[in-house]
Design a protein around this motif. Structure first.
Motif, PDB file in Angstrom:
ATOM      1  N   MET A  43       0.846  -1.203   0.000  1.00 19.05           N
ATOM      2  CA  MET A  43       0.000   0.000   0.000  1.00 19.05           C
ATOM      3  C   MET A  43       0.883   1.256   0.000  1.00 19.05           C
ATOM      4  SD  MET A  43      -3.237  -0.923   0.301  1.00 19.05           S
ATOM      5  CE  MET A  43      -4.005  -2.533   0.460  1.00 19.05           C
ATOM      6  N   PRO A  44       0.400   2.362  -0.581  1.00 21.75           N
ATOM      7  CA  PRO A  44       1.193   3.597  -0.528  1.00 21.75           C
ATOM      8  C   PRO A  44       1.359   4.091   0.909  1.00 21.75           C
ATOM      9  CG  PRO A  44      -0.948   3.971  -1.567  1.00 21.75           C
ATOM     10  CD  PRO A  44      -0.852   2.515  -1.320  1.00 21.75           C
ATOM     11  N   VAL A  45       2.512   4.634   1.204  1.00 19.06           N
ATOM     12  CA  VAL A  45       2.832   5.028   2.576  1.00 19.06           C
ATOM     13  C   VAL A  45       1.881   6.104   3.105  1.00 19.06           C
ATOM     14  CG1 VAL A  45       4.499   6.900   2.145  1.00 19.06           C
ATOM     15  CG2 VAL A  45       4.869   5.322   4.060  1.00 19.06           C
ATOM     16  N   GLN A  46       1.256   6.822   2.173  1.00 23.08           N
ATOM     17  CA  GLN A  46       0.311   7.874   2.592  1.00 23.08           C
ATOM     18  C   GLN A  46      -0.879   7.354   3.362  1.00 23.08           C
ATOM     19  OE1 GLN A  46      -1.229  11.058   0.260  1.00 23.08           O
ATOM     20  NE2 GLN A  46       0.381  10.720  -1.244  1.00 23.08           N
ATOM     21  N   LEU A  47      -1.164   6.054   3.229  1.00 21.77           N
ATOM     22  CA  LEU A  47      -2.283   5.484   3.991  1.00 21.77           C
ATOM     23  C   LEU A  47      -1.866   5.200   5.433  1.00 21.77           C
ATOM     24  CD1 LEU A  47      -3.893   2.840   1.623  1.00 21.77           C
ATOM     25  CD2 LEU A  47      -4.844   5.042   2.298  1.00 21.77           C
ATOM     26  N   ASN A  48      -0.558   5.282   5.692  1.00 17.16           N
ATOM     27  CA  ASN A  48      -0.067   4.889   7.014  1.00 17.16           C
ATOM     28  C   ASN A  48      -0.088   6.032   8.019  1.00 17.16           C
ATOM     29  OD1 ASN A  48       0.476   2.499   5.782  1.00 17.16           O
ATOM     30  ND2 ASN A  48       2.639   2.443   6.301  1.00 17.16           N
ATOM     31  N   GLU A  49      -0.085   5.644   9.274  1.00 16.29           N
ATOM     32  CA  GLU A  49       0.178   6.569  10.369  1.00 16.29           C
ATOM     33  C   GLU A  49       1.580   6.244  10.875  1.00 16.29           C
ATOM     34  OE1 GLU A  49      -2.992   5.523  13.114  1.00 16.29           O
ATOM     35  OE2 GLU A  49      -2.002   3.638  13.617  1.00 16.29           O
ATOM     36  N   PRO A  50       2.275   7.198  11.510  1.00 11.88           N
ATOM     37  CA  PRO A  50       3.664   6.938  11.894  1.00 11.88           C
ATOM     38  C   PRO A  50       3.795   6.103  13.171  1.00 11.88           C
ATOM     39  CG  PRO A  50       3.101   9.198  12.386  1.00 11.88           C
ATOM     40  CD  PRO A  50       1.893   8.591  11.755  1.00 11.88           C
ATOM     41  N   ILE A  51       3.184   4.945  13.123  1.00 13.33           N
ATOM     42  CA  ILE A  51       3.234   3.975  14.214  1.00 13.33           C
ATOM     43  C   ILE A  51       3.079   2.618  13.551  1.00 13.33           C
ATOM     44  CG2 ILE A  51       1.165   3.106  15.417  1.00 13.33           C
ATOM     45  CD1 ILE A  51       1.664   4.994  17.602  1.00 13.33           C
ATOM     46  N   ASN A  52       3.673   1.578  14.083  1.00  9.27           N
ATOM     47  CA  ASN A  52       3.472   0.277  13.439  1.00  9.27           C
ATOM     48  C   ASN A  52       2.696  -0.676  14.332  1.00  9.27           C
ATOM     49  OD1 ASN A  52       5.191  -0.862  15.270  1.00  9.27           O
ATOM     50  ND2 ASN A  52       6.706  -1.527  13.789  1.00  9.27           N
ATOM     51  N   THR A  53       2.438  -1.868  13.806  1.00 11.72           N
ATOM     52  CA  THR A  53       1.599  -2.816  14.551  1.00 11.72           C
ATOM     53  C   THR A  53       2.245  -3.209  15.885  1.00 11.72           C
ATOM     54  OG1 THR A  53       0.936  -3.634  12.403  1.00 11.72           O
ATOM     55  CG2 THR A  53       0.243  -4.928  14.257  1.00 11.72           C
TER      56      THR A  53
END
Ligand code: PIF
Length: 390
Positions: free
Chosen positions: A46-56
């Motif tokens: 997925m494009p990084v823009q869908l992410n929040e700056p935290i991981n699972t």
């Protein structure tokens, strides 16, 4: 002031906000989903823009924000009241998700780790990515009052307008003071309006919390996360019933997973848990709570102590946090290529990956192998070899 492991006091000033606000999303999620119909979405980059700056791995730590409820449980002699606190803790794990439907966490790479050492809060936490396909993460958290561990795996179901996330895996809790063991599993989460409009998150289903001791079953709590009726008048409501070993109802609970949980029946109910207030500007900053803001902070003093596999060193997530989307995307793709190369090398040598800090228990769950904090102390992670993850 924080008390360090060696007993010394030190002052840690934690950041109050992320370095950069969220950019407007300009991703056409529909075109991505349309070209992957029927596919397991965890296999689509997925494009990084869908992410929040935290991981699972950090998200698992977020579930421990209200650990004081476990400290209260550890202090409570009545087993049914202990269950009330444990149930409140299990519900509180969902609170942070309320403001977070906008993004998804980074998917950790295989072998990525995360630690959260909080002497000020009395706990230490580790997590590790154990499998890439399917994504499996495990964590272990300990304090003088409790030990908590879980491994999680998700199934995604894309319904067109919404996406359901069906979690698998069991959360385990031990209160050593009473020889108690509790276990429960997560309910289903659903992200609505995934393609257009305001995204919002809902959790529904039944959570069954089982309490056992060496002498047998003690109590049970059924927590129901209600599905929202049209109009949404009952949005986010939960109801709970604590029963004894004979099935008699001892306590009733009600509330909202994003606000508070009460013991008793209105109007004479007691508040057991209330969600912390959100930072004022949280909407511009990914809807993060103060606790979430602190999770990816990399203080200077911590750098030499962490293994190079710690999420805080992951450049794509750091760049997204700093607002550099182009840089973050470049690094995300580079890290994914590195991971594919490592996977190919393993396959060619007929080898499989073994987790570093977790092992399989008899019941097939993943438990800590107890080595992380000892290695951190002696010989120290800077003296050990790690794969280059990024
Ligand atoms: C990549 O992960 P993404 C993919 O796994 C890709 O297959 C892989 O390549 P490979 C890459 O190396 C990975 O980086 C895809 C997927 C990840 C999860 C599970 O980060 C948790 O690009 C989901 O993401 C929890 O994402 C969501 O799976 C909680 O991280 C909210 O399936 C999804 C999420 C779907 C999008 C939701 C959008 C919501 C706004 O070649 O090795 O296979």
């Amino acid at each position: 002031k924080e008390i360090l492991e060696n007993g010394n006091e030190c002052t840690v000033t934690r950041r109050q906000r992320l370095p950069s606000a969220r950019m407007n999303e300009s991703v056409n999620l529909w075109s991505i989903l349309r070209s992957n119909i029927g596919k397991d979405l965890s296999k689509v980059a997925m494009p990084v823009q869908l992410n929040e700056p935290i991981n699972t791995l950090q998200r698992l730590c977020e579930e421990i924000e209200y650990h004081h409820l476990l400290d209260s449980a550890a202090d409570t002699h009545n087993p049914h009241m202990r269950m009330v606190y444990v149930a409140a803790f299990a519900v509180s794990a969902y609170a942070c998700s309320f403001s977070r439907a906008g993004g998804k966490p980074f998917n950790p790479v295989l072998g990525e780790t995360y630690e959260c050492l909080r002497p000020d809060k009395g706990f230490r936490f580790i997590s590790e990515q154990l499998s890439h396909h399917p994504p499996v993460s495990a964590c272990h958290c300990e304090s003088k009052n409790f030990t908590l561990w879980q491994d999680v795996r998700w199934k995604n179901k894309f319904w067109g307008k919404s996406m359901e996330i069906v979690p698998m895996g069991v959360s385990h809790l031990e209160l050593p003071g009473f020889g108690d063991h509790y276990e429960w599993s997560k309910v289903t989460s659903c992200i609505h309006n995934i393609l257009s409009g305001q995204r919002w998150i809902e959790h529904y289903g039944e959570m069954s919390i089982k309490h056992t001791t060496t002498t047998g079953d003690v109590s049970h709590c059924k927590v129901t996360f209600l599905k929202s009726r049209s109009g949404g008048s009952n949005a986010n409501e939960v109801e709970g019933v604590v029963t004894d070993s004979e099935g008699r109802v001892i306590h009733c609970l009600f509330g909202k997973w994003n606000e508070a949980l009460y013991l008793g029946k209105p109007p004479s109910a007691t508040c057991i848990w209330r969600a912390n207030p959100m930072p004022d500007d949280n909407e511009q900053y990914y809807g993060f709570t103060q606790f979430a803001i602190e999770l990816n902070e990399l203080e200077e003093g911590l750098k030499p102590l962490l293994p190079s596999t710690d999420t805080r060193f992951r450049p794509d997530q750091r760049l997204l946090e700093e607002g550099d989307i182009t840089g973050a995307e470049e690094h995300k793709e580079r890290i994914e290529v590195l991971q594919r190369e490592r996977r190919r090398a393993l396959q060619e040598n007929n080898m499989t990956h073994s987790p570093r800090y977790f092992k399989r228990a008899e019941d097939d769950s993943w438990v800590s192998n107890g080595t992380y904090w000892d290695l951190r102390k002696d010989p120290g992670f800077s003296k050990l070899e790690f794969p280059v993850l990024w």
